[in-house]
Design an enzyme around this catalytic site. Structure first.
Site, PDB file in Angstrom:
ATOM      1  N   CYS A 141       0.837  -1.203   0.000  1.00  6.23           N
ATOM      2  CA  CYS A 141       0.000   0.000   0.000  1.00  6.23           C
ATOM      3  C   CYS A 141       0.869   1.250   0.000  1.00  6.23           C
ATOM      4  CB  CYS A 141      -0.938  -0.014   1.215  1.00  6.23           C
ATOM      5  SG  CYS A 141      -2.065   1.389   1.238  1.00  6.23           S
ATOM      6  N   CYS A 144      -0.511   4.204   1.966  1.00  2.00           N
ATOM      7  CA  CYS A 144      -0.395   4.026   3.420  1.00  2.00           C
ATOM      8  C   CYS A 144       1.045   4.224   3.877  1.00  2.00           C
ATOM      9  CB  CYS A 144      -0.806   2.612   3.831  1.00  2.00           C
ATOM     10  SG  CYS A 144      -2.329   2.050   3.079  1.00  2.00           S
ATOM     11  N   ASP A 145       1.983   3.649   3.162  1.00  5.61           N
ATOM     12  CA  ASP A 145       3.348   3.544   3.695  1.00  5.61           C
ATOM     13  C   ASP A 145       4.393   4.378   2.960  1.00  5.61           C
ATOM     14  OD1 ASP A 145       2.430   1.797   5.618  1.00  5.61           O
ATOM     15  OD2 ASP A 145       2.802   0.021   4.406  1.00  5.61           O
TER      16      ASP A 145
HETATM   17  C1  LIG Z   1       0.429  -3.661   4.581  1.00  5.96           C
HETATM   18  C2  LIG Z   1      -0.780  -2.769   4.644  1.00  5.96           C
HETATM   19  C3  LIG Z   1      -0.669  -1.549   5.282  1.00  5.96           C
HETATM   20  C4  LIG Z   1      -1.770  -0.707   5.347  1.00  5.96           C
HETATM   21  N1  LIG Z   1      -1.636   0.487   5.987  1.00  5.96           N
HETATM   22  C5  LIG Z   1      -2.686   1.322   6.066  1.00  5.96           C
HETATM   23  C6  LIG Z   1      -2.571   2.577   6.721  1.00  5.96           C
HETATM   24  O1  LIG Z   1      -1.511   2.941   7.240  1.00  5.96           O
HETATM   25  N2  LIG Z   1      -3.676   3.369   6.742  1.00  5.96           N
HETATM   26  C7  LIG Z   1      -4.852   3.019   6.160  1.00  5.96           C
HETATM   27  O2  LIG Z   1      -5.823   3.782   6.237  1.00  5.96           O
HETATM   28  N3  LIG Z   1      -4.992   1.837   5.524  1.00  5.96           N
HETATM   29  C8  LIG Z   1      -3.946   0.992   5.459  1.00  5.96           C
HETATM   30  N4  LIG Z   1      -4.061  -0.197   4.783  1.00  5.96           N
HETATM   31  C9  LIG Z   1      -5.338  -0.522   4.141  1.00  5.96           C
HETATM   32  C10 LIG Z   1      -6.337  -1.008   5.205  1.00  5.96           C
HETATM   33  O3  LIG Z   1      -5.730  -2.014   5.967  1.00  5.96           O
HETATM   34  C11 LIG Z   1      -7.626  -1.519   4.562  1.00  5.96           C
HETATM   35  O4  LIG Z   1      -8.158  -0.542   3.710  1.00  5.96           O
HETATM   36  C12 LIG Z   1      -8.646  -1.861   5.639  1.00  5.96           C
HETATM   37  O5  LIG Z   1      -8.116  -2.766   6.570  1.00  5.96           O
HETATM   38  C13 LIG Z   1      -9.924  -2.446   5.031  1.00  5.96           C
HETATM   39  O6  LIG Z   1     -10.768  -2.743   6.077  1.00  5.96           O
HETATM   40  P1  LIG Z   1     -11.943  -3.803   5.948  1.00  5.96           P
HETATM   41  O7  LIG Z   1     -12.612  -3.785   7.279  1.00  5.96           O
HETATM   42  O8  LIG Z   1     -12.756  -3.535   4.761  1.00  5.96           O
HETATM   43  O9  LIG Z   1     -11.266  -5.214   5.686  1.00  5.96           O
HETATM   44  P2  LIG Z   1      -9.980  -5.985   6.222  1.00  5.96           P
HETATM   45  O10 LIG Z   1      -9.114  -5.169   7.093  1.00  5.96           O
HETATM   46  O11 LIG Z   1      -9.407  -6.604   5.008  1.00  5.96           O
HETATM   47  O12 LIG Z   1     -10.634  -7.117   7.135  1.00  5.96           O
HETATM   48  C14 LIG Z   1     -11.405  -8.122   6.573  1.00  5.96           C
HETATM   49  C15 LIG Z   1     -11.887  -9.025   7.690  1.00  5.96           C
HETATM   50  O13 LIG Z   1     -12.821  -9.952   7.164  1.00  5.96           O
HETATM   51  C16 LIG Z   1     -12.551 -11.237   7.714  1.00  5.96           C
HETATM   52  N5  LIG Z   1     -13.125 -12.227   6.809  1.00  5.96           N
HETATM   53  C17 LIG Z   1     -12.855 -12.447   5.498  1.00  5.96           C
HETATM   54  N6  LIG Z   1     -13.599 -13.476   5.034  1.00  5.96           N
HETATM   55  C18 LIG Z   1     -14.381 -13.893   6.080  1.00  5.96           C
HETATM   56  C19 LIG Z   1     -15.355 -14.908   6.244  1.00  5.96           C
HETATM   57  N7  LIG Z   1     -15.702 -15.715   5.237  1.00  5.96           N
HETATM   58  N8  LIG Z   1     -15.936 -15.065   7.453  1.00  5.96           N
HETATM   59  C20 LIG Z   1     -15.593 -14.257   8.496  1.00  5.96           C
HETATM   60  N9  LIG Z   1     -14.678 -13.257   8.388  1.00  5.96           N
HETATM   61  C21 LIG Z   1     -14.088 -13.103   7.198  1.00  5.96           C
HETATM   62  C22 LIG Z   1     -11.053 -11.272   7.881  1.00  5.96           C
HETATM   63  O14 LIG Z   1     -10.670 -12.249   8.821  1.00  5.96           O
HETATM   64  C23 LIG Z   1     -10.793  -9.845   8.365  1.00  5.96           C
HETATM   65  O15 LIG Z   1     -10.987  -9.783   9.752  1.00  5.96           O
HETATM   66  C24 LIG Z   1      -2.992  -1.079   4.728  1.00  5.96           C
HETATM   67  C25 LIG Z   1      -3.107  -2.315   4.089  1.00  5.96           C
HETATM   68  C26 LIG Z   1      -2.019  -3.164   4.055  1.00  5.96           C
HETATM   69  C27 LIG Z   1      -2.143  -4.497   3.381  1.00  5.96           C
END
Ligand SMILES: Cc1cc2nc3c(=O)[nH]c(=O)nc-3n(C[C@H](O)[C@H](O)[C@H](O)COP(=O)(O)OP(=O)(O)OC[C@H]3O[C@@H](n4cnc5c(N)ncnc54)[C@H](O)[C@@H]3O)c2cc1C
Length: 321
Positions: A141, A144-145
């Protein structure tokens, strides 16, 4: 006697910023949410050390700590957080219909509303040195980083629009960006290619792949290989950004929910409504554009409000037809 099937008002699938924010709002609205964490409790942010751009943390915070705090906030209002993976769904197409959900291939749950927050997974090259240095200079990302590499030399892998956009973003912050393209052309649109080509501190290397990421604790360089000649070369960089795409975690909803060609759930207008009544989608599972913790949290809030309003309009849920 058969075990009685549990009925919940609001089932939240996923424990990232979207899921926990939905839980905070749903619990405070007395929807008594049950949240299943999935295989990555806390979501993508648990894979990063420093989150510097989430409002409310003036000194920044490490990802795992932030996600524990979000969980605690959701639990403070009564969210029932459970370890488990949703493995199948049978979504009703009736207003007021009951949705059937299977957890861990065994437990059956009936839900009046469902909030999908299953996120997306960044694709990686899957070479051992890259996996070892994730969080130590390897990131998926740039937005992000990238800031952590201000004034430094970095490399980015990818050839699509996102890679081109992230390369341009990095070029504004970093001293030099080396863009590694596996083929002898880029997939990005002509406009994006033009943008990348016009930036003096981006060097594009075609037919080039990462052979190894160098460094013990942090990235100190990369060894690349020209896939036409086999020639190897080391490039000194402190950051390596992987921009080869994301996969939304939406397979279990295929055939029931409207999705785009890559599997992102399609929501209606400015809402989080899907094509099934009472089923709402939030976070990265429905957003390929912004993919940030704050936007995921924002849509998690919207999903809980949409669920609450939906339940208010549905008098007595009927059995699924
Ligand atoms: C390395 C990295 C660094 C990042 N740094 C930043 C940052 O500094 N700032 C920022 O704003 N964003 C950052 N991001 C982006 C950010 O992490 C994502 O945009 C955010 O986490 C998305 O949130 P979400 O809740 O949609 O899903 P996610 O965080 O992807 O969470 C998805 C969840 O769904 C669960 N899940 C999936 N399938 C199932 C299922 N079938 N049953 C039950 N549970 C399930 C998973 O276990 C997980 O808990 C970063 C991403 C990465 C990869």
């Amino acid at each position: 006697m058969a075990e009685k099937i549990e009925r919940v008002k609001t089932l939240i699938i996923g424990s990232g910023p979207a899921g926990y924010t939905a839980a905070i709002y749903a619990a405070r609205a007395d929807l008594k949410p049950v949240l299943y964490t999935g295989m990555e409790p806390g979501g993508q942010l648990t894979t990063t050390t420093e989150v510097d751009n989430f409002p409310g943390y003036p000194e920044g915070i490490d990802g795992p700590t932030m996600m524990v705090q979000l969980q605690q906030q959701a639990e403070r209002f009564g969210t029932d957080v459970r370890i488990g993976m949703v493995t199948a769904v049978e979504l009703s197409d009736q207003v007021g219909g009951i949705h059937k959900v299977t957890v861990d291939d065994s437990k059956e749950i009936e839900a009046e509303t469902i909030i999908i927050s299953t996120g997306a997974s960044a694709k990686y090259l899957n070479i051992p040195s890259e996996q070892r240095l994730r969080g130590g200079g390897v990131s998926a990302c740039a937005v992000c980083d990238g800031f952590f590499y201000k004034g430094q030399d970095v490399a980015i892998v990818g050839a699509g629009d996102t890679a081109a956009e992230e390369a341009s973003y990095l070029a504004n912050i970093c001293n030099k960006v080396t863009m590694l393209v596996r083929k002898d052309y880029m997939r990005a649109s002509k406009a994006m290619q033009h943008r990348v080509n016009s930036l003096e501190n981006i060097e594009i290397r075609y037919n080039t792949e990462v052979d190894e990421v160098l460094g013990d604790q942090v990235v100190e360089g990369i060894r690349v290989v020209n896939n036409q000649t086999g020639e190897k070369e080391e490039i000194a960089v402190t950051g390596l950004f992987i921009a080869i795409g994301h996969k939304p975690n939406t397979d279990i909803f295929k055939g029931q929910l409207d999705m785009d060609e890559t599997g992102y759930i399609i929501t209606q207008g400015k809402s989080t409504k899907t094509n099934r009544p009472g089923v709402f989608a939030s976070g990265d599972a429905q957003d390929k554009e912004y993919r940030q913790a704050i936007t995921a949290a924002g849509t998690g809030c919207m999903a809980a409000l949409d669920a609450e309003r939906y339940l208010a309009t549905v008098e007595t849920p009927q059995e699924m037809v």
